[in-house]
Design an enzyme around this catalytic site. Structure first.
Site, PDB file in Angstrom:
ATOM      1  N   LYS A 111      -4.713  11.684 -17.026  1.00 44.04           N
ATOM      2  CA  LYS A 111      -6.126  12.071 -16.999  1.00 44.04           C
ATOM      3  C   LYS A 111      -6.568  12.789 -18.277  1.00 44.04           C
ATOM      4  CE  LYS A 111      -9.591  14.364 -14.174  1.00 44.04           C
ATOM      5  NZ  LYS A 111      -9.893  15.100 -12.936  1.00 44.04           N
ATOM      6  N   PHE A 168      -0.720  16.609  -6.992  1.00 49.78           N
ATOM      7  CA  PHE A 168      -1.577  15.901  -6.044  1.00 49.78           C
ATOM      8  C   PHE A 168      -1.848  14.473  -6.539  1.00 49.78           C
ATOM      9  CE2 PHE A 168      -5.961  14.779  -4.637  1.00 49.78           C
ATOM     10  CZ  PHE A 168      -5.649  14.567  -3.300  1.00 49.78           C
ATOM     11  N   GLN A 169      -1.665  13.517  -5.662  1.00 47.30           N
ATOM     12  CA  GLN A 169      -1.853  12.093  -5.960  1.00 47.30           C
ATOM     13  C   GLN A 169      -0.999  11.629  -7.150  1.00 47.30           C
ATOM     14  OE1 GLN A 169      -6.153  11.202  -5.959  1.00 47.30           O
ATOM     15  NE2 GLN A 169      -5.976  10.783  -3.765  1.00 47.30           N
ATOM     16  N   MET A 204       1.562 -19.816  11.660  1.00 50.37           N
ATOM     17  CA  MET A 204       2.818 -20.259  11.055  1.00 50.37           C
ATOM     18  C   MET A 204       4.010 -19.567  11.715  1.00 50.37           C
ATOM     19  SD  MET A 204       3.888 -22.495   9.028  1.00 50.37           S
ATOM     20  CE  MET A 204       2.879 -23.018   7.633  1.00 50.37           C
ATOM     21  N   GLU A 244      -8.054  -0.821  -2.845  1.00 53.59           N
ATOM     22  CA  GLU A 244      -7.527  -1.259  -4.146  1.00 53.59           C
ATOM     23  C   GLU A 244      -6.825  -2.609  -4.083  1.00 53.59           C
ATOM     24  OE1 GLU A 244      -7.247   1.801  -2.937  1.00 53.59           O
ATOM     25  OE2 GLU A 244      -7.866   3.248  -4.461  1.00 53.59           O
TER      26      GLU A 244
END
Lengths: 572, 165
Positions: free
Chosen positions: A162, A112-113, A479, A50
């Protein structure tokens, strides 16, 4: 027309003219993915992580000026997107992120999630919305695009449970034509009195300096900035984010300023008597120590965000407004008046600046037996005739790209300036290449940064994006190594990249072309060969000088006039 | 120089609006002395009163950053105008023997109300600005205080000007 929540989203994206949606499916967005399956107007780009989705949408937005759109699932989908959202936030990039949320009745139950996506993203978005009913979903999407793209742009998250996207639940759909938000009205025109005051000050300068930033790129005001600067004949410097908004090849251009800016730009900042800041936010990497910032200057500051005014440096003439309209108003006023800066003063100022320029602060050792990263960027410029879209990751290679690839056009230089996100370059390049399939897109990166989002090589194969990856491989986080050399007595703590993969084989296993370049005399030929492969992604692994540093450098706590210059300049 | 500012904020009465303000203060390291919030006569709007201490420059940034929040409709720094500040305080104090009479007198002087009386304690309600409430607590003396509950300041400008959407 009656639509389900998933269909409402697709229809709304169509109405907004969205071409691409960068995403990754998961439980909470399955209904939306099902709605995506049924249509062809919005093309979904399946990334491999993602973070890649947000950077790709970000790259698309930076290159086109249109908002980037992201679709992620709840929980880890949302948290993985956070780095990319924060990246867009710091650089004021318009983006709309649709995140799935668990079914509304489970919110707060540690389902969940489930994560509190609104809470987690709150400090790194311009605004976010939790959809609380299907009835106002369309209006919320409209508001999200409006907020993301107006005023000072930024990312907006829309978190949708959802159950509101379920196919069985339908609502009448009508996409709102306008947005009415009493609490949100970004500034447009600058205040005429302030503009007049600014022009008076600008025209009375003896040692003027224009300092422009990413706001000019975002506000599509490059043409106005160029006209303004040429009309006045004043020197101009740009921030890292502002490169390309004024042509690098124009003789009034002094290059980038700040920590790794040019000697002439930084010295002119320090000695100027009138500073004209346009769409720039006085970032710490630009100002150095603020107590010694432009000590003799009266400052004019044009910015669309009132909160940018006098945030880190107090200014004398603030103008809040859209950069392009303010510049147009200033140009009109200047054309109307006969008053001009004294030509003798200006000529003297330019001669001082020319003297600084003659220090040739970007010179590097061209006789080295090792590949110099600067030489690779210059070679890239020649191979692409200075007209490529160039994305970068974060570190030395980013600074070399900014210093050595002269950008003549805005929206060509795409990098994470504010947040400094390693891993940005490759996915951002995907977004750019999808937006402009016929343009040349190069990603300048390093062996450390590229590994943070290397999985997107797979996305590149799936969608056929023929990006050219320029890997400046010095086997160090360059760097970090440079700071350790300067400030930590060469104690290179954990900055060596051990156990590196064979990038050629790795690239080949992803189905692309890999090249390894070890000698300075092979650089140009390799570049020609790679760019001749127009329809292939080519990963060019340049083995560069491990000890090379980025110069000039203003170290922490120092002012613009206290630069550290390249000790190798005499060799050049 | 640091100064105390009372900022009145009108914002959309939506879930999460308060956390945007609280988050802004913590993320940017601004001081928050007190914060009160409740819906107004228009149920779509909440009104918040924030008390903060900072230099002119910091307070200017606080106001700009608050204004930048999409949920904020309007705001004003009340300390820039003539304004009325009120806070409510409930104090549970130890009230025994001669102290009971003394506390009763103090309560009258400060125009408080005694809401609850037991053999050994009073609950006193007091309304006023910050100075008055602090003065009362000083007069009662730390040793006699059992519990203090303060609402945080609320404020409104004098005259007919108002904070409207």
């Amino acid at each position: 027309m009656e639509l389900s929540g998933g269909e409402v989203l697709i229809q709304a994206l169509k109405e907004e003219g969205v071409e691409f949606i960068f995403g990754y499916p998961g439980g909470a967005v399955l209904h939306i993915y099902d709605a995506l399956y049924e249509q062809n107007s919005v093309k979904h780009i399946l990334v491999r992580h993602e973070q890649g989705a947000t950077h790709a949408a970000d790259g698309y937005a930076r290159a086109t000026g249109k908002p980037g759109v992201v679709l992620v699932t709840s929980g880890p989908g949302a948290t993985n997107a956070v780095t990319g959202i924060a990246t867009a936030f710091m650089d004021s990039i318009p983006m709309v992120v649709i995140s799935g949320q668990v079914t509304s009745k489970f919110i707060g139950s540690d389902a969940f999630q489930e994560v509190d996506c609104i809470g987690i993203t709150r400090p790194c978005v311009k605004h976010n919305f939790l959809v609380d009913s299907l009835e106002n979903f369309a209006e919320t999407i409209k508001k999200a695009f409006h907020v993301a793209t107006t005023g000072r742009p930024g990312p907006v998250v829309v978190d949708i449970p959802k159950d509101f996207t379920a196919p069985g639940v339908k609502v009448p759909f009508e996409y709102p034509k306008t947005v009415n938000m009493r609490s949100y009205s970004p500034a447009e025109q600058g205040h005429p009195g302030q503009i007049r005051k600014a022009v008076d000050l600008i025209l009375s300068a003896k040692r003027p300096m224009i300092y422009s930033g990413g706001g000019v790129v975002l506000g599509d005001a490059a043409a106005q900035l160029t006209e303004f600067t040429e009309l006045l004949g004043y020197p101009i410097t740009q921030t890292l984010m502002g490169l390309g908004a004024f042509p690098a090849s124009n003789k009034q251009n002094l290059g980038m300023l700040g920590m790794h800016g040019t000697y002439e730009a930084n010295m002119a900042m320090h000695d100027c008597d009138v500073l004209i800041a346009i769409g720039a936010r006085f970032d710490d990497r630009v100002t150095g120590e603020t107590s010694s910032f432009c000590p003799d200057a009266k400052i004019v500051h044009v910015d669309v965000d009132p909160a940018s005014i006098s945030k880190t440096v107090t200014v004398d003439v603030p103008i809040v407004g859209n950069v392009s309209s303010v510049l147009e108003a200033m140009i009109a006023l200047i054309k109307d008046t006969k008053k001009r800066a004294d030509p003798a003063d200006l000529a003297e100022w330019w001669s001082i600046i020319k003297n600084w320029s003659s220090s040739d602060c970007l010179a590097y050792d061209k006789t080295s037996k090792l590949i110099k990263p600067q030489a690779v960027v210059e070679s890239l410029w020649r191979a692409t005739k200075g007209d490529a879209y160039v994305t970068s990751d974060v570190g030395q290679h980013q600074m070399f790209a900014a210093q050595f690839y002269g950008f003549d056009k805005p929206r060509r230089w795409i990098n994470s300036g504010g947040l400094g996100t390693m891993g940005f370059g490759l996915p951002a390049a995907i977004g750019v290449q999808l937006a402009f399939p016929d343009e040349t897109v190069a990603c300048i990166t390093g062996e450390a940064s590229i590994q943070m989002c290397i999985q997107e090589l797979s996305t590149c194969l799936q969608y056929g994006t023929p990006i050219k990856v320029i890997n400046l491989n010095n086997r160090y986080m360059g760097m970090v190594r440079q700071w350790q050399e300067f400030s930590y007595e060469k104690r290179y703590s954990h900055s060596y990249m051990d156990a590196l993969p064979d990038f050629v084989k790795l690239t080949e296993s992803y189905g692309h072309v890999g090249m390894r370049i070890e000698n300075p005399e092979d650089v140009d030929a390799a570049m020609e060969e790679a760019f001749a492969m127009k329809d292939r992604l080519v990963f060019m692994d340049f083995q560069t000088d491990q000890g090379e540093n980025v110069y000039p450098m203003i170290e922490a706590g120092k002012g613009h006039h206290e630069m550290r210059l390249n000790p190798a300049r005499e060799l050049a | 120089m640091k100064r105390r500012h009372v900022i009145a904020v009108l914002m959309e009465n939506e879930s999460g609006a308060l956390s945007r303000v609280a988050g802004l203060f913590s993320a940017r390291g601004y001081n928050i002395e007190s914060l009160t919030v409740a819906a107004t006569h228009d149920p779509t709007l909440s009104r918040m009163t924030i008390v903060t201490i900072g230099t002119e420059r910091v307070v200017e940034q606080i106001i700009k950053q608050l204004n930048k929040l999409v949920d904020v409709v309007r705001l004003t720094d009340l300390t820039e105008v003539q304004f009325i500040e009120r806070e409510i305080m409930l104090v549970k104090v130890r009230a025994v023997e001669q102290g009971r009479e003394e506390l009763k007198r103090l309560n009258d002087i400060f125009r408080g109300r005694i809401l609850d009386v037991t053999d050994s304690s009073y609950v006193i309600e007091l309304t006023g600005d910050d100075h008055k409430l602090n003065a009362f607590l000083d007069s009662v003396g730390r040793d006699n205080i059992i519990e203090v509950v303060r609402s945080g300041a609320t404020g409104v400008a004098r005259g007919d000007k108002s904070l409207k959407p």
